[in-house]
Design a protein around this motif. Structure first.
Motif, PDB file in Angstrom:
ATOM      1  N   MET A 604       0.998  -1.181   0.106  1.00 49.37           N
ATOM      2  CA  MET A 604       0.019  -0.087  -0.075  1.00 49.37           C
ATOM      3  C   MET A 604       0.838   1.316   0.007  1.00 49.37           C
ATOM      4  N   ILE A 605       0.930   2.166  -0.901  1.00 47.73           N
ATOM      5  CA  ILE A 605       1.491   3.509  -1.027  1.00 47.73           C
ATOM      6  C   ILE A 605       0.522   4.686  -0.883  1.00 47.73           C
ATOM      7  N   GLN A 606       0.797   5.672  -0.131  1.00 49.90           N
ATOM      8  CA  GLN A 606       0.093   6.671  -0.172  1.00 49.90           C
ATOM      9  C   GLN A 606       0.779   7.846  -0.426  1.00 49.90           C
ATOM     10  N   ILE A 607       0.319   8.675  -1.384  1.00 45.40           N
ATOM     11  CA  ILE A 607       0.856  10.375  -1.860  1.00 45.40           C
ATOM     12  C   ILE A 607       0.024  11.218  -0.820  1.00 45.40           C
ATOM     13  N   THR A 608       1.063  12.022  -0.179  1.00 45.48           N
ATOM     14  CA  THR A 608       0.636  13.306   0.688  1.00 45.48           C
ATOM     15  C   THR A 608       1.269  14.526  -0.035  1.00 45.48           C
ATOM     16  N   GLY A 609       0.619  15.779   0.456  1.00 46.29           N
ATOM     17  CA  GLY A 609       1.319  16.991  -0.139  1.00 46.29           C
ATOM     18  C   GLY A 609       0.264  17.559  -0.908  1.00 46.29           C
ATOM     19  N   ASP A 610      -0.280  18.737  -0.544  1.00 49.74           N
ATOM     20  CA  ASP A 610      -1.205  19.430  -1.360  1.00 49.74           C
ATOM     21  C   ASP A 610      -0.534  20.330  -2.359  1.00 49.74           C
ATOM     22  N   THR A 611       0.573  20.875  -2.200  1.00 49.02           N
ATOM     23  CA  THR A 611       1.022  21.685  -3.201  1.00 49.02           C
ATOM     24  C   THR A 611       2.623  21.477  -2.992  1.00 49.02           C
TER      25      THR A 611
END
Length: 666
Positions: A604-611
């Motif tokens: 399971m891989i999750q991407i974070t970061g809005d900008t």
């Protein structure tokens, strides 16, 4: 007339050797989000002003950039420590307060007769470096020595150990934990002042020391502090002649978990009996691949292969070494020791009895066996391909299998497909299922496109070694046109041509058992058209496939039905399935819907970061560590389309702007 001399050029193999020795992936993975700093300077200035940083997982791209910069006449340096930053890394030289960790202590010497004195003192104290970077040999030998050291607690202790070695050996002052050291494989361009002292332009070299050990930090300090020491007689030299050193130019072995098929010395013995009367390229290549696979690319086997190649009038040292090195990136799988032993036996070689006893069970390596050479390799292939009919192992009893029984594999005879079959080592494996999740518009599909391109091209991805090119099928259940525009962007930006990637733009009902036939047939059609096997299937987005059959992501029943269908696909074709999906309203709680999906996937891989910078992190996995997998930026790609697609910047962290014009960075 003066003899024409060859202009020194960078050695990409040694550059990679040095980087992978300092920043072994296993070491880097234990420090998520770590950076490294490199720098370069022109000999006319003598000042190391141009310093950049990159993620520690991007060694291959850094190596290519370093080789290019060195080829343009710049001296190139590296800090041997991992670094940490609380905010965006600066594009200038860092101080020791950014030190995070290092696996080595180090020294540097460049004065006349330093080499002899340092060598004698180390042998006296029975201290052995892990590797040597020779920075020059004219007018005398100059080098940097690295000592593998575990459990260095902090920057202060790093400096303490370096200073202690410096005082013991009387070497240069390079004790700062963030000191820039010359990068092996780069060209050493002396300044005018050093040229007056007799220094010349030379390519620096990397050499591992055989049987080097890892010292505890406190242990090494104690050894340095001894007043008397006794040598154990196992020395090394800085010139590379002694038997206790190895000078393999191949990349750090990414296949260390594979067992040797035969001792390298045994392969070397057999090669001496194989004739080489100007063999054509295919036959020469076949022997090289067999020797490499039998020994995992051993330096002993390379020396034997090189010596065997010299029998031919076609011999070219550079081609021979390049061929051997390339096998580390695309290792052979269907040829090995059996071929070498069969060819040698056909020409009078008799395998030593003691070697047979040591490897007794390996029938495919015995020249007297019916399964030698081609037959042995074909038997290996048949065993790997053995599957549904017998579960990979037959009972040697002669009795008929019980009707209706499930295929069984028995202890000690599990099939080859029970082992990991990497596409990107330490990350993506055939037979596994992964999920890449993030809120909308966070770069999920962009990152998956980058991964797909690297798999298809057989290129390493962010520190993970590619096992070779493989086909990719993208089942774009939504916005298939955007996938196609992104792939166009990679073709235009990075010059890719003919990559084995296919995109299907139809909705698939993943709840229906019929989807199994549909996916398998689609993969087989792609393989026939592209001419290569498919290793990666992408489903984007997973939720559309659930909804297409009237299912709900919140339903464990529906999630399990889809999971069962995807596993049936993998029973029929050996692929990795990557599912792209969304996080819930609260991203901290992971994937949207029932946790049955999390329970089924292997990764399971999750991407974070809005900008700005996005971070992809492994949040759950069966047999790999949770860690920061990648940090990346998105940029609009000019493809001529009305709506320019966003793609990942070339994977070089936040220092991409410094790479402008460097077309080899991909």
């Amino acid at each position: 007339m003066n003899a024409q001399t060859e202009t020194p050029t960078p050695n990409l193999n040694d550059i990679n050797e040095h980087l992978y020795a300092l920043f072994d992936p296993a070491f880097v993975h234990s420090h998520p989000g770590a950076y490294i700093q490199y720098a370069y300077s022109h000999p006319n200035s003598g000042n190391v002003d141009d310093a950049q940083v990159c993620l520690a997982t991007e060694l291959n791209d850094l190596a290519k950039f370093a080789a290019k910069r060195s080829g343009l006449g710049y001296n190139v340096y590296i800090i041997p420590s991992l670094l940490r930053f609380d905010r965006d890394p600066p594009m200038r030289r860092v101080k020791s307060d950014k030190y995070l960790a290092s696996a080595f202590a180090w020294i540097d010497f460049d004065r006349e007769r330093d080499a002899e004195r340092v060598e004698a003192k180390l042998q006296e104290r029975d201290i052995k470096p892990a590797f040597v970077v020779t920075t020059g040999t004219i007018p005398w030998t100059r080098a940097q020595l690295y000592f593998r050291t575990a459990d260095i607690r902090n920057a202060a202790q790093q400096k303490q150990i370096n200073e202690a070695l410096q005082r013991l050996l009387g070497t240069d002052k390079v004790s700062d934990p963030c000191h820039l050291m010359r990068l092996a494989g780069s060209v050493n361009y002396p300044t005018a002042k050093k040229s007056e002292r007799g220094y010349v332009v030379q390519t620096t070299t990397f050499r591992k020391i055989r049987d080097a050990r890892t010292y505890g930090a406190d242990e090494l300090l104690r050894l340095i502090g001894l007043s008397d020491g006794a040598s154990n007689g196992r020395g090394y030299t800085f010139e590379g002649q002694a038997h206790s050193c190895t000078s393999s130019s191949a990349l750090s072995d990414p296949f260390a978990d594979r067992a040797l098929e035969a001792a390298p010395e045994l392969i070397a013995s057999a090669l001496q009996h194989i004739p080489n009367a100007d063999l054509d390229w295919d036959d020469w290549n076949r022997v090289g691949m067999a020797a490499w696979r039998a020994t995992k690319g051993s330096s002993i086997a390379f020396e034997a292969f090189d010596e065997w190649s010299r029998k031919s009038s076609k011999y070219d040292a550079k081609t021979t070494r390049e061929k051997w090195t390339k096998l580390f990136r695309s290792p052979p799988t269907e040829i090995g020791a059996g071929t070498i032993f069969k060819m040698a036996a056909d020409n009078g070689w008799v395998r030593p009895r003691e070697a047979r006893a040591e490897e007794g069970a390996e029938a495919d390596t015995d020249p007297s066996s019916a399964e030698t050479g081609e037959a042995g390799d074909q038997a290996d292939k048949a065993e790997r391909n053995q599957g549904d009919s017998d579960g990979g192992a037959r009972e040697n009893t002669g009795r008929k299998r019980t009707s209706g029984a499930l295929p069984l594999s028995y202890f000690g005879a599990f099939p080859a497909n029970a082992k990991k079959r990497p596409i990107l080592k330490g990350f993506l494996n055939r037979g596994d299922t992964s999920a890449l999740i993030a809120p909308p518009k966070r770069g999920k599909s962009a990152l998956m496109t980058e991964i797909a391109v690297h798999c298809a091209a057989g290129k390493d991805w962010r520190g993970h070694a590619a096992s070779g090119p493989c086909g990719v099928v993208i089942l774009a259940l939504e916005r298939g046109d955007l996938y196609q525009r992104r792939l166009d962007a990679y073709a235009l930006r990075d010059g890719y041509k003919g990559l084995p990637i296919a995109v299907a733009r139809r909705i698939i009902d993943l709840l229906s058992p019929e989807c199994v036939k549909t996916i398998v047939a689609t993969v087989q059609e792609a393989e026939q058209h592209m001419g290569c096997g498919v290793g990666l299937v992408v489903i984007d987005t997973y939720s559309k496939g659930v909804a297409a059959g009237g299912g709900e992501e919140n339903s464990a029943k529906d999630q399990n039905r889809v999971a069962a269908n995807l596993r049936r696909v993998q029973e029929l074709i050996d692929i990795h399935i990557a599912c792209v999906g969304h996080t819930g309203k609260d991203p901290s709680k992971g994937a949207r819907g029932s946790n049955a999906h999390l329970g089924d996937v292997d990764l399971m891989i999750q991407i974070t970061g809005d900008t700005g910078t996005k971070t992809a992190k492994v949040t759950d996995a069966n047999d790999q560590p949770e860690r920061v997998l990648a940090q990346f930026l998105l940029e609009a790609a000019d493809t001529g389309h009305v709506e320019p697609p966003r793609v990942c910047r070339r994977p070089f962290g936040l220092s991409y702007a410094a790479m402008a014009g460097c077309s080899s960075m991909a």
